[in-house]
Design a protein around this motif. Sequence first.
Motif, mmCIF file in Angstrom:
data_model
loop_
_atom_site.group_PDB
_atom_site.id
_atom_site.type_symbol
_atom_site.label_atom_id
_atom_site.label_comp_id
_atom_site.label_asym_id
_atom_site.label_seq_id
_atom_site.Cartn_x
_atom_site.Cartn_y
_atom_site.Cartn_z
ATOM 1 N N GLY B 204 2.658 -10.258 -0.812
ATOM 2 C CA GLY B 204 2.330 -8.838 -0.813
ATOM 3 C C GLY B 204 1.441 -8.511 0.372
ATOM 4 O O GLY B 204 0.689 -9.345 0.870
ATOM 5 N N ALA B 205 1.574 -7.305 0.826
ATOM 6 C CA ALA B 205 0.823 -6.883 2.006
ATOM 7 C C ALA B 205 -0.665 -6.765 1.702
ATOM 8 O O ALA B 205 -1.504 -6.872 2.588
ATOM 9 N N SER B 206 -0.991 -6.568 0.434
ATOM 10 C CA SER B 206 -2.376 -6.230 0.087
ATOM 11 C C SER B 206 -3.386 -7.277 0.546
ATOM 12 O O SER B 206 -4.395 -6.944 1.156
ATOM 13 N N TYR B 207 -3.061 -8.538 0.277
ATOM 14 C CA TYR B 207 -4.005 -9.589 0.653
ATOM 15 C C TYR B 207 -4.258 -9.566 2.144
ATOM 16 O O TYR B 207 -5.378 -9.683 2.619
ATOM 17 N N GLU B 209 -3.762 -7.146 4.319
ATOM 18 C CA GLU B 209 -4.495 -5.971 4.806
ATOM 19 C C GLU B 209 -5.944 -6.029 4.390
ATOM 20 O O GLU B 209 -6.824 -5.587 5.121
#
Lengths: 438, 314, 292
Positions: B204-207, B209
Amino acid sequence: MSDSLLSRTVDRRALLRTGMLGALGLAAAPALAACGGGSAPGGSGSGGSVSWAAWANPGEGERYKKFAAELSKKINAKVSFQAVVGDYEAKLLSQLAGGAAPDAFYVGDGQMAKFIASKQVADLSDYLSGGESPVKLDEFPEGLYQWCKAADGTGLYGLPVDCNPSVLWFNKDVLASAGVSSDPAQLFDGGAWDFGAFTDALDKVRGSGKKGLILSNWWFNWAWAVTAFGGKLQDESGKIVFADDPKAQEGLAWLLEQFKSGNITYAGSLPKGQSGDALFLAGQLAFNNVGRWALPTLKSVKFGYDIAPLPSPTGKDIMPVPVATAAIALNAKAKNREKALELIGNYVSKEGQQFRLSGGGNAVASVKGLDGLATEGGVPAHGKLFNDVVAKGFAMPNAFVSNAKTATELPTLVDKLFKNPSTTAASFSEAVTKLVNG
Amino acid sequence: MSLDTQIRASADAVPVQPRRKVSRRHRKDAIAALVFLSPQLVGLIVFMIGPLVFALYLAFSHWDGFGAATFAGLSNFTELFENPRIQRSAINTVWFTVLQVPGVMITAFLFALFMQKAGKMTNVYRLGFVAPVVTSSVAVATIWLYLFNPEISPINSALRSVGIPAPNWLQDPAFIIPSFAVVAIWQGLGYQLVMFMAGLQSIGASYLEAAELDGCSAWQKLWHVTVPLISPTILFLSITSIIGSFQVFDYIYVFMDSSAPDEARTIVYEIVQMAFREFNFGAASALAFLLFLVLLGVTGLQMAAQKRWVHYAE
Amino acid sequence: MSTLTRNIARSQETRTRRRPVRPGKIILHLALAACAALMALPFLWMMFSSFKPLDEIFRQPPTFLPEAWTTGGYETAFAGADFVRGFWNSTYIAVTVTVVSLLTSTMAAYAFARIDFRGSKHLFMVFLATMMIPAQLTIIPLYIIMGWLGWIDTPLSLIMPASLFSAFGVFLMRQYIKGIPRELEEAAELDGASRFRVFTTMILPLLRTPLTALGIFTFLGQWNNFFGPLIFLNSDANFTLPLLVNQFKGQYGADWTSLMSATTLVAAPLLIIFAVAQRQIVDGIALSGSKS
């Protein structure tokens, strides 16, 4: 808590049951359907059912199925054909170990000795000499079936189904543009196709920037060098003797010289029959040393081609050269021995070979008197030479395949020797003799 | 840099079970495990264990594929150790693995990273990378025999035109195994690429970013976030591709048939030759058993070392 | 709340911001397109060759696009083998194996990843160990077992072993399940949810991406499987596509045009299936804690 425990158990069981039933149901459906569909063998014919297995070349499979249908009527049994389209040895060994091998099956030259020694295949001599057989042993050229005998020279455990002699296919256009004025087939007709003429043609082709001939480590591609100069490969007892034969040495020396000069390219270990195929089809190769199996693909090329025998010292003779062949053998544990013998007899009989080989054009009959097959359609122009070469030729020498280890080691050894620039005719002969004579 | 420790810390905050429930829970767990495992256990027992025991038994027997096997003691193993070709095949196999496994894994990982940034076009590019996986072995053999044929290969003419001496790929002993490795990397890349992309996707992109907001450089992000988070995929791919690579066999058979020179042979090629061409199932099984022990050792080491570098979410 | 989760929350807010197109992007696309094209070249060559007459397949220097398009190879291929039947046989086997083995291997993987039972590690090593013996060597005993079960020359001989055992699938799914944070399940289990419920409602949905990847490769593996069908199937009514294709490749020579056509016929559906299925991987939801 206990509530959830109960529901959990039910859930798990339900899951398991559904999963397993689902898997089994899905999987079993077509199997059951297939059984009901009537494709199962063993229905028609009072003689029960009988089957044979073979590797099949393109186009042969269809032909074999038609043959099975014809034969079913003739021998009054349901005949079925199993096409093995890949690793034949692994499949056959699995079937034999599982007691599920077909009643008759093809055996390649590398496996025969082992199958005889371990009694997997049965002796056919009695059947052949009996009155029932539609084919007699003397209909086969003698050189073709020696490898189907037991180590002590007795019995006969397989019959050649058809054969493919080692000949030279040539590209007329490549030769002409290299300045070879008369093509090898014409030279042969005029009695001038000797090794001098061959070397000359190879020289000229090399000068023109194309390839002359490409050979592999398969015996079919090099054993003719031993015999085409008049040398002797093996003696009466089957022992390899070419190390002591000056003419055989002369031939090998010639071959090694051609490798050195670049007239002939050694291609290493490649899948059978593939060494020069692509280049020959591409019109980049003057000669291709293969059997009649090359014909179907050649029919659509745009260049002119024909065949010539391997040269001889006199320029007009046909010398004994390798003939590739496979045999059909009787499963020693055949479920339907009587019909299996009938199948084998009718398979290799004149009539059977005529039926199997006509129209396909990828092999030569292994019995005499079917010369018309090789000239079918008039291509190649000198197709009749196939028959002449077979009549003089020899199948796999027994000594090369006397045991399975030797059979696999020989091509590897030859590969090593051909790659080594210091190999001489004498050292080649010595190494090969040492391996095969033990 | 503390991001990965933060990830661990947040994952470690698991509620602790009251102690008296433990034994009851264990029993229920055992039953649950059995239920979940049962279909695969049936498969394991019916289709795997039998044949494996049979192969093990053959390693200590003489058997030619027909009739009864006789006890052979360790003679199959001594036969192997006396055969100089086996040593050569073992070296070839290791050499192939050394070239192929890192080759394909690093390339696939890098491409997976780049493809992450390719937006919608990813789908198109990935089709290209997967094409070798679906290309039939016949076509693979034909085209590579052509590319490896020094007379007509465009690779060789390209090399010659820039003044590099072109090798005879399948005949020169030094180039045979690297040539096989090239084909294997080409064919294996698409599969690993998809696996890596699936792994990256699940991060996932969250980590990333989040890490970016923490002020990490691209390299730090890769090393401290991406790699730890897809380490389970890396472990999986390295174990399975080493096992697969040690068992390479079909390329040699496809390119050289059953009479490959010593410089081209691998262990499984020898096994198949011994079993099905030379009817020596005892020696073949003994060799397979040795291969098994080596692979078990290598895999065991990887499994043991995973604690140091593989990051699971728990 | 840790800084991490705060940052995640913040990043989700900022995710929609647009970035300008940089020259680096263009280079990236050019490089990826070139590599992808290079990788696909043999496949394209195979596909285009299937429309060439024989002499053009081997022409020197080679042509890439056919000069004289022909469907002759396809005609002889269809005349020489029952591809419709083969297509059904292959599809049926590959679909069944894919569905069942995804289920059974994910179940087993869940047990290995999440249930603490005695011998777990050892049993898992046994699973891994089965991958370490070359399949060629165990084919004879497996053949005998299939004989006992009466499955020789039926699709069951191919379906059952692959559906009920996949060390590879179990290992892969175990890795992914271990990558899923445990908090959610722990909470659900404390609330009294059964393991089955946790598995179906919490684990399986999170595994969509890896399940698709594994599914694709299980399907590919079955579709291209050659050795198993070769050994276990006898009658050509049961033959799968790879066996039919190989009929055009003989002991010595091959029927090149038909062979290229047949291999293209077999491979093309796979690329189409992959093109459709790969959306799943791309759209697959992130497994990480960001879901919370």
